[in-house]
Design a protein around this motif. Sequence first.
Motif, PDB file in Angstrom:
ATOM      1  N   MET A  53      65.318 -49.142  91.429  1.00 15.87           N
ATOM      2  CA  MET A  53      66.678 -49.649  91.319  1.00 15.87           C
ATOM      3  C   MET A  53      67.588 -48.655  90.602  1.00 15.87           C
ATOM      4  SD  MET A  53      66.150 -53.679  90.598  1.00 15.87           S
ATOM      5  CE  MET A  53      67.865 -54.056  90.907  1.00 15.87           C
ATOM      6  N   THR A  54      67.079 -47.975  89.581  1.00 11.47           N
ATOM      7  CA  THR A  54      67.929 -47.086  88.795  1.00 11.47           C
ATOM      8  C   THR A  54      67.562 -45.621  88.976  1.00 11.47           C
ATOM      9  OG1 THR A  54      66.485 -47.161  86.864  1.00 11.47           O
ATOM     10  CG2 THR A  54      68.215 -48.850  87.007  1.00 11.47           C
ATOM     11  N   GLY A  55      66.401 -45.344  89.514  1.00  7.53           N
ATOM     12  CA  GLY A  55      65.940 -43.972  89.648  1.00  7.53           C
ATOM     13  C   GLY A  55      65.345 -43.426  88.365  1.00  7.53           C
ATOM     14  N   ALA A  56      65.354 -44.228  87.302  1.00 12.51           N
ATOM     15  CA  ALA A  56      64.817 -43.801  86.014  1.00 12.51           C
ATOM     16  C   ALA A  56      63.294 -43.823  86.046  1.00 12.51           C
ATOM     17  CB  ALA A  56      65.315 -44.721  84.906  1.00 12.51           C
ATOM     18  N   VAL A  57      62.715 -42.932  85.291  1.00 10.58           N
ATOM     19  CA  VAL A  57      61.261 -42.889  85.184  1.00 10.58           C
ATOM     20  C   VAL A  57      60.842 -43.837  84.066  1.00 10.58           C
ATOM     21  CG1 VAL A  57      59.278 -41.432  84.687  1.00 10.58           C
ATOM     22  CG2 VAL A  57      61.174 -40.535  86.039  1.00 10.58           C
ATOM     23  N   THR A  58      59.886 -44.721  84.376  1.00  5.46           N
ATOM     24  CA  THR A  58      59.406 -45.675  83.381  1.00  5.46           C
ATOM     25  C   THR A  58      57.902 -45.516  83.211  1.00  5.46           C
ATOM     26  OG1 THR A  58      59.086 -47.380  85.077  1.00  5.46           O
ATOM     27  CG2 THR A  58      61.190 -47.388  83.913  1.00  5.46           C
ATOM     28  N   ALA A  59      57.429 -45.863  82.039  1.00  4.00           N
ATOM     29  CA  ALA A  59      55.996 -45.797  81.760  1.00  4.00           C
ATOM     30  C   ALA A  59      55.299 -46.971  82.427  1.00  4.00           C
ATOM     31  CB  ALA A  59      55.766 -45.838  80.256  1.00  4.00           C
ATOM     32  N   PRO A  60      54.058 -46.788  82.852  1.00  6.53           N
ATOM     33  CA  PRO A  60      53.314 -47.906  83.421  1.00  6.53           C
ATOM     34  C   PRO A  60      53.123 -49.003  82.378  1.00  6.53           C
ATOM     35  CG  PRO A  60      52.014 -45.879  83.495  1.00  6.53           C
ATOM     36  CD  PRO A  60      53.295 -45.561  82.820  1.00  6.53           C
ATOM     37  N   ARG A  61      53.127 -50.219  82.833  1.00  6.87           N
ATOM     38  CA  ARG A  61      52.970 -51.370  81.946  1.00  6.87           C
ATOM     39  C   ARG A  61      51.534 -51.473  81.451  1.00  6.87           C
ATOM     40  NH1 ARG A  61      54.579 -56.747  84.712  1.00  6.87           N
ATOM     41  NH2 ARG A  61      52.396 -57.160  84.474  1.00  6.87           N
ATOM     42  N   VAL A  62      51.344 -51.831  80.184  1.00 12.49           N
ATOM     43  CA  VAL A  62      49.994 -51.906  79.618  1.00 12.49           C
ATOM     44  C   VAL A  62      49.544 -53.350  79.383  1.00 12.49           C
ATOM     45  CG1 VAL A  62      50.090 -49.632  78.537  1.00 12.49           C
ATOM     46  CG2 VAL A  62      50.818 -51.645  77.255  1.00 12.49           C
ATOM     47  N   PHE A  63      50.309 -54.315  79.847  1.00  5.56           N
ATOM     48  CA  PHE A  63      49.944 -55.704  79.619  1.00  5.56           C
ATOM     49  C   PHE A  63      49.953 -56.509  80.908  1.00  5.56           C
ATOM     50  CE2 PHE A  63      54.521 -55.450  79.162  1.00  5.56           C
ATOM     51  CZ  PHE A  63      54.967 -56.518  79.933  1.00  5.56           C
ATOM     52  N   LEU A  64      49.303 -57.653  80.858  1.00  3.49           N
ATOM     53  CA  LEU A  64      49.325 -58.628  81.945  1.00  3.49           C
ATOM     54  C   LEU A  64      50.037 -59.879  81.461  1.00  3.49           C
ATOM     55  CD1 LEU A  64      45.591 -58.447  83.115  1.00  3.49           C
ATOM     56  CD2 LEU A  64      47.571 -57.498  84.302  1.00  3.49           C
ATOM     57  N   THR A  65      50.659 -60.576  82.392  1.00  2.00           N
ATOM     58  CA  THR A  65      51.277 -61.861  82.083  1.00  2.00           C
ATOM     59  C   THR A  65      50.344 -62.981  82.523  1.00  2.00           C
ATOM     60  OG1 THR A  65      52.377 -62.050  84.228  1.00  2.00           O
ATOM     61  CG2 THR A  65      53.582 -60.893  82.454  1.00  2.00           C
ATOM     62  N   VAL A  66      50.699 -64.195  82.161  1.00  3.82           N
ATOM     63  CA  VAL A  66      49.855 -65.337  82.511  1.00  3.82           C
ATOM     64  C   VAL A  66      49.723 -65.486  84.025  1.00  3.82           C
ATOM     65  CG1 VAL A  66      51.665 -67.107  82.432  1.00  3.82           C
ATOM     66  CG2 VAL A  66      49.292 -67.730  81.916  1.00  3.82           C
ATOM     67  N   LYS A  67      50.779 -65.197  84.776  1.00  3.73           N
ATOM     68  CA  LYS A  67      50.704 -65.320  86.239  1.00  3.73           C
ATOM     69  C   LYS A  67      49.693 -64.348  86.824  1.00  3.73           C
ATOM     70  CE  LYS A  67      55.324 -67.121  87.059  1.00  3.73           C
ATOM     71  NZ  LYS A  67      56.604 -66.916  87.744  1.00  3.73           N
ATOM     72  N   GLU A  68      49.648 -63.141  86.287  1.00  2.00           N
ATOM     73  CA  GLU A  68      48.689 -62.148  86.763  1.00  2.00           C
ATOM     74  C   GLU A  68      47.263 -62.539  86.384  1.00  2.00           C
ATOM     75  OE1 GLU A  68      52.249 -58.938  86.329  1.00  2.00           O
ATOM     76  OE2 GLU A  68      50.788 -59.162  84.717  1.00  2.00           O
ATOM     77  N   VAL A  69      47.090 -63.061  85.186  1.00  2.00           N
ATOM     78  CA  VAL A  69      45.765 -63.507  84.752  1.00  2.00           C
ATOM     79  C   VAL A  69      45.299 -64.675  85.623  1.00  2.00           C
ATOM     80  CG1 VAL A  69      44.463 -64.531  82.844  1.00  2.00           C
ATOM     81  CG2 VAL A  69      46.019 -62.630  82.410  1.00  2.00           C
ATOM     82  N   MET A  70      46.196 -65.601  85.932  1.00  3.92           N
ATOM     83  CA  MET A  70      45.848 -66.731  86.804  1.00  3.92           C
ATOM     84  C   MET A  70      45.375 -66.228  88.164  1.00  3.92           C
ATOM     85  SD  MET A  70      49.021 -69.296  85.864  1.00  3.92           S
ATOM     86  CE  MET A  70      48.808 -70.279  87.332  1.00  3.92           C
ATOM     87  N   LEU A  71      46.069 -65.254  88.709  1.00  7.20           N
ATOM     88  CA  LEU A  71      45.710 -64.690  90.008  1.00  7.20           C
ATOM     89  C   LEU A  71      44.350 -64.001  89.949  1.00  7.20           C
ATOM     90  CD1 LEU A  71      46.528 -63.934  92.934  1.00  7.20           C
ATOM     91  CD2 LEU A  71      47.625 -61.908  91.980  1.00  7.20           C
TER      92      LEU A  71
END
Length: 83
Positions: A5-23
């Motif tokens: 969306m912005t073209g900015a470089v972002t670091a990979p996420r190091v956490f999971l959310t509850v929805k991801e854990v449920m999946l």
Amino acid sequence: MENTMTGAVTAPRVFLTVKEVMLLMGCKEDKAYKTMRKINQESEKEGYMRFDAGKVNKHVFAEKLQIPEEDIENAIKYVAAQG
């Protein structure tokens, strides 16, 4: 990793959310939260940073539940695509 969306470089996420854990676990929300709390408590005792409620370190989660990192990343992408 580039933010499309912005073209900015972002670091990979190091956490999971509850929805991801449920999946990943194929469970309901209450079981996911219980598992996340337990992993966060154990992680803190082992010297890892503790995440806020509703988040868990994805690397520790993968290690403790013997889930391949590729499956973790796929779950993150899937949940993000769902909006």
